[in-house]
Design a protein around this motif. Structure first.
Motif, PDB file in Angstrom:
ATOM      1  N   CYS A 173     109.967  28.611  48.893  1.00  0.00           N
ATOM      2  CA  CYS A 173     111.019  28.158  49.796  1.00  0.00           C
ATOM      3  C   CYS A 173     110.884  26.668  50.094  1.00  0.00           C
ATOM      4  O   CYS A 173     111.858  25.998  50.419  1.00  0.00           O
ATOM      5  CB  CYS A 173     110.961  28.907  51.136  1.00  0.00           C
ATOM      6  N   ILE A 174     109.633  26.169  49.986  1.00  0.00           N
ATOM      7  CA  ILE A 174     109.377  24.817  50.461  1.00  0.00           C
ATOM      8  C   ILE A 174     109.959  23.767  49.511  1.00  0.00           C
ATOM      9  O   ILE A 174     110.271  22.662  49.925  1.00  0.00           O
ATOM     10  CB  ILE A 174     107.863  24.620  50.707  1.00  0.00           C
ATOM     11  N   ASN A 175     110.081  24.102  48.195  1.00  0.00           N
ATOM     12  CA  ASN A 175     110.826  23.171  47.325  1.00  0.00           C
ATOM     13  C   ASN A 175     112.123  23.808  46.822  1.00  0.00           C
ATOM     14  O   ASN A 175     112.700  23.366  45.847  1.00  0.00           O
ATOM     15  CB  ASN A 175     109.966  22.669  46.162  1.00  0.00           C
ATOM     16  N   ARG A 176     112.544  24.835  47.501  1.00  0.00           N
ATOM     17  CA  ARG A 176     113.810  25.518  47.194  1.00  0.00           C
ATOM     18  C   ARG A 176     113.867  26.014  45.751  1.00  0.00           C
ATOM     19  O   ARG A 176     114.922  26.024  45.135  1.00  0.00           O
ATOM     20  CB  ARG A 176     115.003  24.610  47.512  1.00  0.00           C
ATOM     21  N   ASP A 229     110.527  16.422  59.741  1.00  0.00           N
ATOM     22  CA  ASP A 229     111.630  16.670  60.672  1.00  0.00           C
ATOM     23  C   ASP A 229     113.009  16.690  60.034  1.00  0.00           C
ATOM     24  O   ASP A 229     114.023  16.681  60.723  1.00  0.00           O
ATOM     25  CB  ASP A 229     111.637  15.629  61.815  1.00  0.00           C
ATOM     26  N   ARG A 230     113.051  16.687  58.695  1.00  0.00           N
ATOM     27  CA  ARG A 230     114.355  16.735  58.031  1.00  0.00           C
ATOM     28  C   ARG A 230     114.539  18.150  57.476  1.00  0.00           C
ATOM     29  O   ARG A 230     113.669  18.655  56.765  1.00  0.00           O
ATOM     30  CB  ARG A 230     114.323  15.691  56.909  1.00  0.00           C
ATOM     31  N   ASP A 231     115.685  18.790  57.811  1.00  0.00           N
ATOM     32  CA  ASP A 231     115.926  20.162  57.359  1.00  0.00           C
ATOM     33  C   ASP A 231     116.167  20.157  55.849  1.00  0.00           C
ATOM     34  O   ASP A 231     117.104  19.518  55.361  1.00  0.00           O
ATOM     35  CB  ASP A 231     117.160  20.725  58.089  1.00  0.00           C
ATOM     36  N   ILE A 232     115.334  20.881  55.093  1.00  0.00           N
ATOM     37  CA  ILE A 232     115.497  20.845  53.637  1.00  0.00           C
ATOM     38  C   ILE A 232     116.587  21.788  53.164  1.00  0.00           C
ATOM     39  O   ILE A 232     116.989  21.751  52.011  1.00  0.00           O
ATOM     40  CB  ILE A 232     114.182  21.151  52.895  1.00  0.00           C
ATOM     41  N   TYR A 233     117.084  22.660  54.035  1.00  0.00           N
ATOM     42  CA  TYR A 233     118.213  23.513  53.639  1.00  0.00           C
ATOM     43  C   TYR A 233     119.535  22.943  54.119  1.00  0.00           C
ATOM     44  O   TYR A 233     120.570  23.595  54.052  1.00  0.00           O
ATOM     45  CB  TYR A 233     117.997  24.953  54.121  1.00  0.00           C
ATOM     46  N   ASP A 234     119.497  21.705  54.633  1.00  0.00           N
ATOM     47  CA  ASP A 234     120.703  20.993  55.002  1.00  0.00           C
ATOM     48  C   ASP A 234     121.589  20.858  53.758  1.00  0.00           C
ATOM     49  O   ASP A 234     121.141  20.363  52.734  1.00  0.00           O
ATOM     50  CB  ASP A 234     120.289  19.607  55.521  1.00  0.00           C
ATOM     51  N   PRO A 235     122.859  21.324  53.830  1.00  0.00           N
ATOM     52  CA  PRO A 235     123.725  21.255  52.634  1.00  0.00           C
ATOM     53  C   PRO A 235     123.892  19.831  52.114  1.00  0.00           C
ATOM     54  O   PRO A 235     124.200  19.625  50.943  1.00  0.00           O
ATOM     55  CB  PRO A 235     125.069  21.800  53.135  1.00  0.00           C
ATOM     56  N   LYS A 236     123.701  18.835  52.988  1.00  0.00           N
ATOM     57  CA  LYS A 236     123.890  17.458  52.547  1.00  0.00           C
ATOM     58  C   LYS A 236     122.694  16.959  51.736  1.00  0.00           C
ATOM     59  O   LYS A 236     122.775  15.954  51.038  1.00  0.00           O
ATOM     60  CB  LYS A 236     124.114  16.536  53.760  1.00  0.00           C
ATOM     61  N   LEU A 237     121.554  17.682  51.850  1.00  0.00           N
ATOM     62  CA  LEU A 237     120.358  17.215  51.143  1.00  0.00           C
ATOM     63  C   LEU A 237     120.418  17.648  49.681  1.00  0.00           C
ATOM     64  O   LEU A 237     120.771  18.779  49.377  1.00  0.00           O
ATOM     65  CB  LEU A 237     119.121  17.802  51.827  1.00  0.00           C
ATOM     66  N   ASP A 238     120.091  16.713  48.800  1.00  0.00           N
ATOM     67  CA  ASP A 238     120.132  17.016  47.370  1.00  0.00           C
ATOM     68  C   ASP A 238     118.808  17.640  46.955  1.00  0.00           C
ATOM     69  O   ASP A 238     117.739  17.074  47.173  1.00  0.00           O
ATOM     70  CB  ASP A 238     120.381  15.730  46.587  1.00  0.00           C
ATOM     71  N   VAL A 239     118.909  18.812  46.350  1.00  0.00           N
ATOM     72  CA  VAL A 239     117.703  19.556  46.002  1.00  0.00           C
ATOM     73  C   VAL A 239     116.867  18.788  44.968  1.00  0.00           C
ATOM     74  O   VAL A 239     115.637  18.880  44.937  1.00  0.00           O
ATOM     75  CB  VAL A 239     118.068  20.980  45.499  1.00  0.00           C
ATOM     76  N   VAL A 240     117.527  17.978  44.140  1.00  0.00           N
ATOM     77  CA  VAL A 240     116.809  17.176  43.152  1.00  0.00           C
ATOM     78  C   VAL A 240     115.869  16.196  43.846  1.00  0.00           C
ATOM     79  O   VAL A 240     114.707  16.030  43.472  1.00  0.00           O
ATOM     80  CB  VAL A 240     117.823  16.441  42.247  1.00  0.00           C
ATOM     81  N   GLN A 241     116.369  15.555  44.917  1.00  0.00           N
ATOM     82  CA  GLN A 241     115.520  14.600  45.638  1.00  0.00           C
ATOM     83  C   GLN A 241     114.396  15.306  46.384  1.00  0.00           C
ATOM     84  O   GLN A 241     113.276  14.806  46.462  1.00  0.00           O
ATOM     85  CB  GLN A 241     116.370  13.787  46.615  1.00  0.00           C
ATOM     86  N   LEU A 242     114.738  16.509  46.906  1.00  0.00           N
ATOM     87  CA  LEU A 242     113.698  17.280  47.592  1.00  0.00           C
ATOM     88  C   LEU A 242     112.550  17.574  46.635  1.00  0.00           C
ATOM     89  O   LEU A 242     111.376  17.397  46.969  1.00  0.00           O
ATOM     90  CB  LEU A 242     114.288  18.592  48.118  1.00  0.00           C
ATOM     91  N   ARG A 243     112.889  18.006  45.422  1.00  0.00           N
ATOM     92  CA  ARG A 243     111.843  18.405  44.482  1.00  0.00           C
ATOM     93  C   ARG A 243     111.071  17.200  43.973  1.00  0.00           C
ATOM     94  O   ARG A 243     109.928  17.336  43.518  1.00  0.00           O
ATOM     95  CB  ARG A 243     112.450  19.198  43.329  1.00  0.00           C
ATOM     96  N   ALA A 244     111.669  16.016  44.029  1.00  0.00           N
ATOM     97  CA  ALA A 244     110.899  14.816  43.688  1.00  0.00           C
ATOM     98  C   ALA A 244     109.841  14.559  44.749  1.00  0.00           C
ATOM     99  O   ALA A 244     108.789  13.986  44.473  1.00  0.00           O
ATOM    100  CB  ALA A 244     111.833  13.624  43.562  1.00  0.00           C
ATOM    101  N   ARG A 245     110.110  15.001  45.983  1.00  0.00           N
ATOM    102  CA  ARG A 245     109.138  14.774  47.062  1.00  0.00           C
ATOM    103  C   ARG A 245     108.145  15.922  47.178  1.00  0.00           C
ATOM    104  O   ARG A 245     107.072  15.756  47.753  1.00  0.00           O
ATOM    105  CB  ARG A 245     109.878  14.604  48.398  1.00  0.00           C
ATOM    106  N   VAL A 246     108.536  17.091  46.680  1.00  0.00           N
ATOM    107  CA  VAL A 246     107.663  18.263  46.773  1.00  0.00           C
ATOM    108  C   VAL A 246     107.344  18.742  45.354  1.00  0.00           C
ATOM    109  O   VAL A 246     108.161  19.370  44.700  1.00  0.00           O
ATOM    110  CB  VAL A 246     108.348  19.392  47.567  1.00  0.00           C
TER     111      VAL A 246
END
Lengths: 273, 463
Positions: A70-73, A91-108
C-alpha cells in the motif's frame, strides 16, 4: 462498515504506542484493504520514523505484504484491490487523486521477494530508474549514478569489470543486491523490502543484512520478513501483524523481550506461525 | 489373415501382462518396498516382451512373403513379364483378380496355374508367420514370467523401451523431412544436369534469369514461343507479396497482442482471442476468392479514383488478404509470449516508477522478443508458402516489378500451374517445379536461420 471496525477495535493495542513518534516519515491511519469482498487488512494505523529500519513480522497471510504494497501503491496494479483509510508520507496523502503514482514510486523504492533484475545488462538495470525519471543530463552523470548506486549496494567491486553482462546471469544474492542498487539509483526516501532474503542462502542473507545496516543511515527502510531473528537483527522498530490486523508495534527489543499482547508472545516464542 | 494375427497378438500381450503382474503381486509380503519394481511394471515388461518380437515378425515376414509369392506366380510367364514393369504389374493384377474371383473372361492355363500357386503360397506363408509369431509370443511369456522376482529391474527395462519408442517417433519426423529434401533435390539435379531433357536451363540462367516462361512450343504451327526459366521475377513477386502481407499483419498483430495481453479486461480477452483465432481457421481458398472478388475490385476502384492504373489482379490485393490471414499467427503467438513474461518483471518496473507504456516498451517487449520474432518468422514462412490466395488474386504473369499495383506471380503459383493437369516427367517444364520447390525451401530455411541468429543475438534471458 463501522460496526465491523468496532468489533476489532479492542484488539488494537498499538495505537497509544505509535502516536508518540515526533515526526513520522510514513504514517498510516485506519487502512483497510479489500480484495473483492475479502477484507485483507483491518484498520491498520502505524507511524514509521525516518532513518531506520521498521520490520513487519507475522504468520503467512497476515497482511504484512499487503500493507507494504500500500505504501508505494503497488496494489493499484491488482484490479480487484481496494484501499481505504489514509497513508501519508511527509504529511502528504499518497492516495490523493492529484498525486501521480509515478512520482510516488520514484520516492518509495521497492525490493521484491524473488530477485527480479530486468533481462538487461547490469549497467542498464541500475540506469533504468534514472533514465525514466530524467535524473541524469549526460552519460558521465549516469555513469556516476550507476557507480555510486552499485557501491552503496556493495556490488561495485564484484561487477565493475562486467557492467555489460546480463543482470540475470549473476547469483541470487548478487541479483538481489542489484535490485537494491536499482532501487536506490533514483535516490528514494523510503525503501520497501518484501522478504528480500527468503530466496537466498545464509551467506547472501548476511550480506544483504549488512547492506541494510549501511543503508538505514540514509533511508527509511521497511522490511517484511518471515524470520524473527532477521527482524531482531536488522530493525529498530517492529510491527506484528495477525489475521489482517496490526496487533502490536514498538521498539524491536521491547517487542521481542516484553510483548504486551498474548498473540505476539505466542508468535515470537514459536507457538504458532 | 493379418486380422487373426493381431487378435492373437493382443490376447497374448494381455495374458503376459496379467500373468506377470499377478506373479509380481504375489511376491509382495511385507510391503511393496521389497519389490524393485511395482507389479504393473513387471506386467508392462512382459507385455512389451511379447509385443515387440511379434510385431517385428509380422512387419518383416508379411512383405517378404508377398514378394516371394509374386515371384513364384510370375515364374509361369515369360521372362519379359518379370523384367518389364508395366507387363509385370498387368500380369499380377490379372492373377490377383483371378484369386479374388473377379476375373472376367476365360483365363489361360498359365494364369490359372499361377493363381493357384499364389493362393497356396500365401496360405502356407501366412500360416508359417502365424505359427512363428505365436511361438515367439509364448516363448516370450514363458521367459518374462520366469524372470519375475523381487530383484528384477522391470521398471528400468520397460522405461528403456519407452525411450526407444520416443526416439523412433522423433526419427520418423526427421527422416521424413530428410526424405522430402532429398527427393526434391534429386529431381532438381535432374532438371539442371540430365542431358536427355530438352530445353533445360543452366543453373546461372535459372538463378539470375529475369524472364519466366516455361511453356514450350508443342507443335510447329504454334509459332516461336521462347522458353525461359529465369526465376528472379517469381522471387521478387513472392517477396513483394510477403512484404505487403507482413507490413499489414506485423503492426496489426503485434499491437493487438499488446492490447489483449496488457490492457484488455479479462472478459474482453476471453472472447476476442478465440474470435481472432477463428480468422486462422478460414480456409485459404475462401480468403482467395475474397481477395479476387472483393478486395481487388475495391483497390482498382480506389486506384481509378486517384488516377492510378491498377491491374485487376494486383500484388496489393493478394498481399493485403494474405496479411489478414497471418494476423492470427502473429497476434496469438505474441500474446502467449507476452503473457509468459513473469509478473515480477512488470512489478519491478512499476516499483521503479515506470508507467505502463514504459514498462511494456522497455521491459516486457524486450523480454518477449525471441518469441515475437519466432511468431513473425512463422507468419512469414506461412506467407511465402501460401498458394491459394495468390493463385486467385495475384495472377500468373511473371512481371519483374516492385510496383504493388501490378500483377505478379509467385513461386508457389508457378509450381501449382506447372503440376496441374497431365504431366510428363521427362520434360524440363515439369521438373522446373522441383527446382522451384527446392529454392522455396531454401529461401524459408535462410529466413529461419537469420531469425534464429537475431534471436540469439538480442535474447534477453529472464529466470
Amino acid at each position: 462498515m463501522h460496526t465491523m471496525v468496532d468489533k476489532h477495535a479492542d484488539a488494537v493495542v498499538h495505537a497509544k504506542v505509535a502516536v508518540g513518534l515526533p515526526t513520522p516519515k510514513v504514517s498510516a491511519k485506519d487502512v483497510n484493504v479489500y480484495y473483492g469482498e475479502k477484507r485483507a487488512l483491518q484498520d491498520v494505523s502505524v507511524d514509521i520514523p525516518d532513518r531506520g529500519v521498521m520490520a513487519f513480522i507475522g504468520p503467512s497471510g497476515c497482511g504484512k505484504s499487503t500493507f507494504l504494497r500500500c505504501i508505494n501503491r503497488m496494489n493499484d496494479t491488482i484490479p480487484i484491490c481496494r484501499v481505504t483509510g489514509k497513508i501519508t508520507i511527509d504529511d502528504r496523502d499518497i492516495y490523493d487523486p492529484k498525486l501521480d503514482v509515478v512520482q510516488l514510486r520514484a520516492r518509495v523504492g521497492m525490493v521484491f521477494q524473488k530477485p527480479n533484475p530486468f533481462p538487461k545488462s547490469i549497467y542498464e538495470n541500475v540506469a533504468y530508474g534514472p533514465r525514466i525519471h530524467g535524473l541524469s543530463h549526460s552519460k558521465a552523470d549516469l555513469d556516476e549514478i550507476v557507480q555510486s548506486s552499485l557501491e552503496k549496494a556493495g556490488l561495485w567491486n564484484e561487477v565493475k569489470d562486467r557492467l555489460n553482462d546480463s543482470g540475470t546471469g549473476m547469483s541470487g544474492g548478487q541479483q538481489q543486491r542489484l535490485c537494491i542498487a536499482r532501487a536506490i539509483a533514483v535516490n528514494p526516501e523510503v525503501i520497501l523490502m518484501d522478504e528480500p532474503c527468503s530466496a537466498l542462502d545464509p551467506i547472501a542473507t548476511a550480506r544483504i543484512e549488512e547492506l541494510i545496516e549501511q543503508l538505514r543511515k540514509n533511508f527509511c527502510i521497511i522490511i517484511v520478513t518471515h524470520s524473527m531473528q532477521q527482524a531482531a537483527r536488522v530493525s529498530q522498530r517492529t510491527a506484528f501483524f495477525h489475521l489482517g490486523s496490526l496487533v502490536e508495534e514498538g521498539v524491536t527489543t521491547e517487542i521481542f523481550t516484553n510483548p504486551k499482547d498474548k498473540r505476539t508472545q505466542d508468535y515470537i516464542t514459536g507457538r504458532f506461525g | 489373415m493379418s486380422g487373426y494375427y493381431f487378435v492373437t497378438m493382443a490376447a497374448l500381450v494381455l495374458t503376459a501382462f496379467f500373468i506377470s503382474r499377478a506373479r509380481a503381486g504375489r511376491l509382495i509380503k511385507g510391503g511393496v518396498g521389497q519389490l524393485h519394481s511395482l507389479p504393473n511394471y513387471h506386467g508392462l515388461f512382459a507385455a512389451s516382451a511379447v509385443f515387440v518380437p511379434m510385431l517385428v515378425i509380422y512387419a518383416v515376414g508379411a512383405p517378404l512373403l508377398e514378394r516371394f509369392a509374386e515371384t513364384q506366380a510370375l515364374s509361369f510367364f515369360g521372362t519379359d513379364a518379370a523384367s518389364d514393369a508395366l507387363h509385370r504389374n498387368a500380369t499380377l493384377r490379372d492373377i490377383q483378380n483371378l484369386v479374388a474371383g473377379q476375373y472376367t473372361g476365360t483365363p489361360a492355363d498359365a494364369l490359372l496355374e499361377a493363381a493357384r500357386t499364389l493362393k497356396s503360397t500365401l496360405w502356407w506363408g501366412n500360416a508359417l508367420i502365424y505359427g512363428v509369431g505365436v511361438l515367439a509370443g509364448l516363448l516370450a511369456i514363458g521367459l518374462s514370467v520366469g524372470r519375475v522376482s523381487a530383484a528384477f529391474r522391470a521398471r528400468n527395462h520397460f522405461e528403456r523401451l519407452v525411450v526407444v519408442v520416443l526416439l523412433l517417433c522423433a526419427a520418423v519426423a526427421v527422416l521424413t523431412t530428410i526424405g522430402i529434401v532429398f527427393s526434391v533435390l534429386y529431381e532438381t539435379i535432374r532438371f539442371f544436369f540430365d542431358p536427355s531433357l530438352k530445353g533445360r536451363p543452366t543453373v546461372t540462367e535459372f538463378l539470375f534469369g529475369t524472364e519466366w516462361n516455361p511453356q514450350a512450343a508443342m507443335r510447329a504451327d504454334q509459332g516461336d514461343i521462347k522458353t525461359a526459366y529465369g526465376f528472379i521475377p517469381l522471387l521478387t513477386g513472392t517477396l513483394l507479396i510477403t512484404l505487403i502481407a507482413i507490413v499489414v499483419a506485423g503492426p496489426l498483430g503485434l499491437f493487438s497482442a499488446i492490447y489483449l495481453s496488457e490492457y484488455a479486461t479479462g472478459r474482453f480477452r476471453a472472447w476476442a482471442k478465440p474470435v481472432l483465432e477463428i480468422l486462422a481457421g478460414i480456409p485459404t481458398v475462401v480468403l482467395g476468392f475474397f481477395a479476387a472478388l472483393t478486395v481487388a475490385p475495391l483497390i482498382r476502384g480506389w486506384g481509378a479514383y486517384f488516377g492510378l492504373d491498377v491491374a485487376s489482379e494486383s500484388a496489393l490485393a493478394a498481399g493485403l488478404v494474405m496479411g489478414m490471414m497471418i494476423i492470427p499467427f502473429i497476434s496469438s503467438l505474441s500474446d502467449d509470449v507476452i503473457n509468459s513474461v513473469p509478473q515480477s518483471l512488470r512489478d519491478g518496473a512499476y516499483a521503479m516508477g515506470a508507467t505502463k507504456s514504459e514498462t511494456i516498451k522497455q521491459v516486457v517487449l524486450p523480454a518477449a522478443l525471441p518469441g515475437i520474432v519466432s511468431a513473425f518468422m512463422l507468419a512469414i514462412s506461412r506467407a511465402i508458402g501460401e498458394t491459394m490466395i495468390v493463385v486467385m488474386a495475384a495472377g500468373l504473369a511473371a512481371n519483374l516489378t516492385f510496383n504493388p499495383l501490378d500483377a505478379v506471380t509467385t513461386i508457389t503459383v508457378q509450381i501449382k500451374t506447372i503440376l496441374v493437369g497431365d504431366q510428363e516427367f521427362d520434360s524440363a517444364k515439369t521438373l522446373a517445379a522441383f527446382a522451384l520447390g527446392f529454392v522455396l525451401f531454401f529461401v524459408t530455411l535462410v529466413l529461419n536461420i537469420i531469425a534464429l541468429t537475431i534471436v540469439r543475438r538480442y535474447r534477453e534471458e529472464y529466470d
